[in-house]
Scaffold this active site. Structure first.
Site, PDB file in Angstrom:
ATOM      1  N   HIS A 134      75.520 -11.431 -31.163  1.00 22.55           N
ATOM      2  CA  HIS A 134      74.124 -11.271 -31.171  1.00 22.55           C
ATOM      3  C   HIS A 134      73.043 -12.318 -30.802  1.00 22.55           C
ATOM      4  O   HIS A 134      71.806 -12.195 -31.045  1.00 22.55           O
ATOM      5  CB  HIS A 134      73.909 -10.522 -32.582  1.00 22.55           C
ATOM      6  CG  HIS A 134      72.738  -9.839 -33.132  1.00 22.55           C
ATOM      7  ND1 HIS A 134      71.827  -9.984 -33.828  1.00 22.55           N
ATOM      8  CD2 HIS A 134      72.285  -8.519 -32.104  1.00 22.55           C
ATOM      9  CE1 HIS A 134      70.677  -9.119 -33.732  1.00 22.55           C
ATOM     10  NE2 HIS A 134      71.077  -8.239 -32.837  1.00 22.55           N
ATOM     11  N   LYS A 183      70.432 -15.211 -29.631  1.00 21.77           N
ATOM     12  CA  LYS A 183      69.510 -15.375 -28.531  1.00 21.77           C
ATOM     13  C   LYS A 183      69.091 -16.728 -28.335  1.00 21.77           C
ATOM     14  O   LYS A 183      68.542 -17.318 -29.323  1.00 21.77           O
ATOM     15  CB  LYS A 183      68.258 -14.374 -28.905  1.00 21.77           C
ATOM     16  CG  LYS A 183      68.641 -12.992 -28.743  1.00 21.77           C
ATOM     17  CD  LYS A 183      68.755 -12.317 -30.076  1.00 21.77           C
ATOM     18  CE  LYS A 183      68.877 -10.741 -30.035  1.00 21.77           C
ATOM     19  NZ  LYS A 183      69.154 -10.451 -31.450  1.00 21.77           N
ATOM     20  N   ASP A 206      65.907 -27.232 -19.024  1.00 22.02           N
ATOM     21  CA  ASP A 206      66.219 -28.595 -18.756  1.00 22.02           C
ATOM     22  C   ASP A 206      66.684 -29.403 -20.086  1.00 22.02           C
ATOM     23  O   ASP A 206      66.388 -30.435 -19.942  1.00 22.02           O
ATOM     24  CB  ASP A 206      64.823 -29.150 -18.184  1.00 22.02           C
ATOM     25  CG  ASP A 206      64.457 -28.809 -16.859  1.00 22.02           C
ATOM     26  OD1 ASP A 206      65.354 -28.403 -16.204  1.00 22.02           O
ATOM     27  OD2 ASP A 206      63.307 -28.755 -16.432  1.00 22.02           O
ATOM     28  N   HIS A 247      61.410  -5.770 -35.176  1.00 22.36           N
ATOM     29  CA  HIS A 247      62.496  -6.406 -34.985  1.00 22.36           C
ATOM     30  C   HIS A 247      62.781  -7.914 -34.894  1.00 22.36           C
ATOM     31  O   HIS A 247      63.936  -8.593 -34.967  1.00 22.36           O
ATOM     32  CB  HIS A 247      62.792  -6.173 -33.118  1.00 22.36           C
ATOM     33  CG  HIS A 247      63.956  -6.482 -32.731  1.00 22.36           C
ATOM     34  ND1 HIS A 247      64.527  -7.679 -32.118  1.00 22.36           N
ATOM     35  CD2 HIS A 247      65.312  -5.482 -32.779  1.00 22.36           C
ATOM     36  CE1 HIS A 247      65.917  -7.514 -31.889  1.00 22.36           C
ATOM     37  NE2 HIS A 247      66.234  -6.187 -32.117  1.00 22.36           N
ATOM     38  N   LYS A 266      63.411 -11.498 -37.281  1.00 25.18           N
ATOM     39  CA  LYS A 266      64.087 -11.853 -38.449  1.00 25.18           C
ATOM     40  C   LYS A 266      63.636 -13.223 -38.877  1.00 25.18           C
ATOM     41  O   LYS A 266      63.764 -14.155 -37.917  1.00 25.18           O
ATOM     42  CB  LYS A 266      65.666 -11.772 -37.848  1.00 25.18           C
ATOM     43  CG  LYS A 266      66.122 -10.564 -37.220  1.00 25.18           C
ATOM     44  CD  LYS A 266      66.146 -10.689 -35.819  1.00 25.18           C
ATOM     45  CE  LYS A 266      66.896  -9.579 -35.118  1.00 25.18           C
ATOM     46  NZ  LYS A 266      66.764  -8.082 -35.463  1.00 25.18           N
ATOM     47  N   ASP A 308      58.961 -20.582 -50.398  1.00 24.51           N
ATOM     48  CA  ASP A 308      57.969 -21.546 -50.865  1.00 24.51           C
ATOM     49  C   ASP A 308      56.989 -22.268 -49.937  1.00 24.51           C
ATOM     50  O   ASP A 308      56.318 -23.443 -50.323  1.00 24.51           O
ATOM     51  CB  ASP A 308      58.728 -22.969 -51.827  1.00 24.51           C
ATOM     52  CG  ASP A 308      59.457 -22.276 -52.869  1.00 24.51           C
ATOM     53  OD1 ASP A 308      59.370 -21.076 -53.269  1.00 24.51           O
ATOM     54  OD2 ASP A 308      60.434 -23.116 -53.107  1.00 24.51           O
TER      55      ASP A 308
END
Length: 540
Positions: free
Chosen positions: A189, A191, A196, A428, A430, A435
């Site tokens: 999952h 991403k 470079d 979508h 996450k 604090d």
């Protein structure tokens, strides 16, 4: 990659497999004549190229990084359109390497635009490595595009945890899940998008129209960060671990895969045609008008600076026979929440805390930590099965003092009552903000699938300014015009009566209250209620 005219949601989701096991008859779809995986094919290892500051973009990045000691720099990619254009600009300025790791790479308008720019980069000598989860690859032409790209001498495509048989039939995949579900139920999952060796985009977005506000289907409200500095080599090293993992196979590892220069030439013409059509689209025209100066790593501008570290699952987590010995992201994230003293903002589209999670959050609340959670409303979710798991914990969470906010469907979009689709906009992103200084951004949902089955990654940054920017994102998303505030009510104010849920929001400037999941049909609520009794929470 997914075909341009197909729905933006993936055609097969492991969450739904337990519900479909009765379809054993589909095993007949595994007939001979399909391409099969060659597990004995040699896999040449490779590693990230050493970064070299020899272009205007990389020299600028090196200058900024050198001026900030051991800190890493970040820009929040909150706008979906800016997230797309930042990727395009980064690809166009790449001179040495592109490393892409994704769960989904759709074969739609934006996916094909990204593919076309990647091909152009490879033509000018950039080394490209593309690592994709294999859950939704074969079907509707996306496999042909990947095979053709792999035929380019500067492009290599690998598939993570691939199916043994490549067959475009959805029934074939379900059949393979039936016979090999222990392995196939675990997906990559992650991403990451590394340019470079000096710039990286990580977060929640996959590649496709749904993640960039394109097309006329569901749009995701998502979040990425563009990173420079010491954290980027760590991201590159993690990419290498996945790329060289025993779970990764060349796209050519299937028998009968024979893409050649002629196939590449055909795909090149098709991608160029589609890129021109995209440039003439209303979306692209609006984009050029609204984002003439959007942030990307090639432009001078403001960065949020702070010490950062990569947190990630080991790729062996995807191997059910080796999972127990791997380092996992959950244990790396836990200290950030353990250290919370005043506030924790949690953003997770799929939120299933489990009994232990409820107890943990309740303990945090008892020691004085304000906890607010943003997740999807039933009307907005693209995964009703997950909502069924989440709904079980709403009352215990509220009784423990946790604030719950559920993202509403996009204003002005009529709700779609078809089961299994969202109604225009779906959360979508996450992220966690603790604090007002500690930030997590990554691919991990707060659900059993992310904790136990999928591989995930993200970064933890100690940066009050980045925390303030993402707190503003949270506050905007949870405003009563954009989200339902879920609360408990006791009929007639009797403290001994059974608590009931209420959803509070604002419509046209006026407060409104609902006594069931708002903007949903009775049929949809009934189906979710039925799913709540199924023993599938560990798969969600």
């Amino acid at each position: 990659m997914r075909a341009a005219n197909s729905p933006p949601m993936r055609s097969l989701d492991p969450r739904k497999i337990p519900i479909r096991l009765a379809m054993l008859a589909v095993l007949g779809a595994l007939a001979s004549g399909c391409a099969t995986l060659r597990t004995d094919l040699p896999r040449e290892p490779s590693t990230a190229l050493a970064p070299v500051a020899d272009t205007p973009s990389t020299r600028y990045v090196a200058s900024e990084t050198n001026a900030h000691g051991g800190a890493s720099g970040f820009r929040a990619l909150i706008s979906n359109t800016n997230a797309l254009m930042s990727r395009i600009v980064l690809i166009d300025h790449a001179e040495h390497s592109l490393d892409l790791q994704y769960y989904i790479f759709d074969n739609d308008a934006t996916g094909r635009l990204v593919a076309q720019r990647i091909l152009a980069a490879a033509d000018r000598g950039v080394r490209v490595r593309i690592l994709l989860d294999d859950l939704d690859i074969a079907g509707q032409g996306q496999d042909n595009v990947l095979d053709a790209l792999d035929a380019h001498p500067n492009i290599e495509v690998r598939l993570f945890n691939p199916f043994r048989i490549r067959n475009r039939s959805i029934f074939s995949k379900i059949g393979q899940f039936v016979v090999d579900g222990k392995r196939l139920n675990r997906r990559m999952h992650n991403k990451s998008f590394i340019v470079d060796g000096m710039q990286a985009v990580i977060g929640g977005r996959n590649i496709g129209d749904a993640y960039f506000d394109a097309g006329d289907q569901v749009h995701f409200r998502d979040l990425d960060v563009l990173a420079i500095g010491p954290v980027v080599p760590k991201i590159s090293a993690m990419f290498d671990r996945y790329w060289n993992s025993d779970m990764s196979y060349p796209v050519t590892a299937y028998t009968s895969i024979r893409a050649d220069a002629a196939d590449l030439a055909h795909v090149r013409v098709a991608l160029a045609h589609d890129a021109r059509a995209f440039a003439d689209s209303d979306y692209a025209q609006a984009l050029s008008e609204t984002l003439p100066d959007g942030p990307s790593a090639d432009r001078k501008g403001y960065w949020y600076w702070g010490p950062a570290r990569l947190v990630a699952d080991d790729p062996d987590k995807a191997d059910p026979d080796r999972d127990g010995t791997t380092r996992q992201i959950g244990s790396q994230l836990r200290p950030m929440l353990d250290g919370a003293t005043s506030e924790a903002l949690l953003i997770s589209p799929y939120f299933i805390p489990g009994d232990n999670g409820v107890k943990y959050l309740a303990d945090m609340a008892r020691r004085g930590v304000t906890i607010k959670v943003l997740t999807n409303a039933l009307a907005a979710t693209d995964e009703p099965e997950v909502h069924a798991g989440y709904a079980h914990y709403r009352i215990p969470l509220l009784e423990a003092g946790i604030d719950l906010f559920e993202l509403r469907p996009a204003p002005g979009r009529p709700p779609h009552y078809s089961y299994g689709t969202s109604s225009g906009e779906s959360l979508h992103a996450k992220s966690m903000i603790v604090d007002k200084r500690m930030v997590f951004v990554g691919s991990m949902n707060l659900d059993p699938r992310s904790r136990k089955l999928n591989t995930e990654m993200g970064i933890i940054v100690d940066c009050p300014e980045l925390a303030a920017a993402l707190s503003k994102y949270f506050d905007s998303a949870t405003a009563p015009e954009n989200a339902f505030h879920v609360v408990l009510e006791r009929p007639d104010g009797d403290p001994s009566s059974k608590p009931v849920l209420r959803w509070i929001a604002v419509d046209d400037g006026k407060p409104v209250t609902f006594d069931h999941d708002p903007e949903t049909s009775a049929l949809k609520r009934m189906r979710v209620q039925m799913m709540r009794v199924l023993p599938i929470e560990d798969q969600l």
